[in-house]
Design a protein around this motif. Structure first.
Motif, PDB file in Angstrom:
ATOM      1  N   THR A  68     -50.872  -7.259   4.871  1.00 38.90           N
ATOM      2  CA  THR A  68     -50.956  -6.181   5.851  1.00 38.90           C
ATOM      3  C   THR A  68     -51.565  -6.687   7.156  1.00 38.90           C
ATOM      4  N   GLU A 100     -43.805  -5.355   4.961  1.00 41.34           N
ATOM      5  CA  GLU A 100     -44.965  -4.560   5.364  1.00 41.34           C
ATOM      6  C   GLU A 100     -44.833  -4.081   6.806  1.00 41.34           C
ATOM      7  N   LEU A 103     -42.462  -1.165   6.944  1.00 42.36           N
ATOM      8  CA  LEU A 103     -43.061   0.065   6.435  1.00 42.36           C
ATOM      9  C   LEU A 103     -44.050   0.658   7.436  1.00 42.36           C
ATOM     10  N   ARG A 120     -44.077  -6.279  -3.269  1.00 39.87           N
ATOM     11  CA  ARG A 120     -45.454  -6.138  -3.758  1.00 39.87           C
ATOM     12  C   ARG A 120     -45.403  -5.827  -5.256  1.00 39.87           C
ATOM     13  N   SER A 200     -46.222   0.880  -9.724  1.00 42.71           N
ATOM     14  CA  SER A 200     -46.106   2.010  -8.806  1.00 42.71           C
ATOM     15  C   SER A 200     -45.885   1.549  -7.365  1.00 42.71           C
ATOM     16  N   GLN A 201     -46.287   0.310  -7.056  1.00 44.82           N
ATOM     17  CA  GLN A 201     -46.135  -0.201  -5.690  1.00 44.82           C
ATOM     18  C   GLN A 201     -44.664  -0.363  -5.303  1.00 44.82           C
ATOM     19  N   ARG A 204     -42.868   2.053  -2.874  1.00 42.81           N
ATOM     20  CA  ARG A 204     -43.018   1.955  -1.428  1.00 42.81           C
ATOM     21  C   ARG A 204     -41.717   1.507  -0.759  1.00 42.81           C
ATOM     22  N   GLY A 207     -39.238   3.501   1.394  1.00 37.52           N
ATOM     23  CA  GLY A 207     -39.483   3.755   2.804  1.00 37.52           C
ATOM     24  C   GLY A 207     -38.737   2.828   3.735  1.00 37.52           C
TER      25      GLY A 207
END
Length: 275
Positions: A68, A100, A103, A120, A200-201, A204, A207
């Protein structure tokens, strides 16, 4: 297209909008590896007013220890260049940064190329396996180390690797400065944090609605090839090209073919509509 072959045992005519700027992230695919140069044909695919910003710490400054942080640095560079809409190419860790960045600033990116990279919390991305880390993080890589990391064990791939090393050695001007120990350690921390297991990542990636081209060799031991297919399953608008008999350095082994593919992808329709 057939499923990729991946053996962990190895180590364990016409451009309709030619004015679109292309930005490349991640010129070095691994911490503490010597400078790597694009073959001329691959550079030509990005010749449409291309900008290739160096990451902070690879030229001057300090490398952030997170993906990030690197993405925000890249955004700062793009803004400083006065660009409001770009095509983005990310290779290896640069592909993580590109995800990243897209996003964080989705309105900035028109099309995205992800080469030799993973999402990720990808497959076997929480740190490298021991043999890979031993080769990648040494202070001074030998040619045979680079051939092992970036190319297949087959005679054909190894020969292509040697040809790449010859091309790389032939460039004597305008080379990147060598990355230091701080850059190596920060990139390793960033890659490891990016790969912490957490399925769960992957959500993302929904997006990233831009068209995405994903490419890799069929036996990448640095960022395992299954991660290319994992990206494709979770990105809404992605296509995949896996190159045979090649590894992490597939784009140096298949430069003409990959350059043509990238050029065709970036020349596609739909550039007028923002995501």
């Amino acid at each position: 297209m057939s499923s990729p072959r991946w053996r962990r045992s190895r180590c364990g005519p016409q451009v309709p909008r030619s004015c679109w700027p292309s930005v490349q992230t991640g010129r070095r695919p691994a911490p503490r590896l010597p400078d790597v140069e694009q073959p001329p044909s691959l550079s030509a695919a990005f010749a449409r007013r291309d900008r290739t910003p160096s990451s902070k710490g690879l030229s001057t400054g300090t490398v952030p220890p997170t993906i990030t942080g690197m993405a925000r640095d890249a955004i700062t560079i793009v803004e400083a260049l006065g660009l409001s809409r770009i095509d983005l190419f990310g290779f290896s860790i640069g592909g993580m940064v590109a995800q990243e960045l897209t996003l964080i600033r989705p309105q900035l990116v028109r099309r995205l190329v992800l080469a030799g990279t993973g999402p990720r919390s990808g497959v076997l991305m929480h740190g490298w396996i021991n043999d890979v880390q031993a080769l990648a993080n040494v202070a001074d890589n030998h040619p045979e180390d680079l051939l092992s990391l970036f190319f297949e064990v087959t005679p054909t791939s190894q020969q292509k690797g040697r040809e790449f090393l010859e091309r790389r050695a032939s460039r004597t001007e305008d080379r990147d400065k060598p990355a230091g120990l701080q850059a190596r350690d920060a990139q390793m921390d960033a890659i490891t944090e990016w790969g912490i297991p957490d399925p769960s990542q992957l959500a993302r990636l929904a997006g990233i609605t831009q068209p995405v081209l994903i490419a890799n060799g069929d036996n990448d031991i640095m960022i395992p090839t299954p991660n290319s297919w994992l990206l494709a399953r979770h990105l809404p608008n992605a296509r995949v090209r896996i190159y045979p008999d090649s590894g992490h350095g597939f784009l140096w082994q298949w430069p003409e073919e990959f350059a043509a593919l990238v050029h065709s992808f970036l020349s596609g329709a739909g550039e007028e509509k923002a995501p």
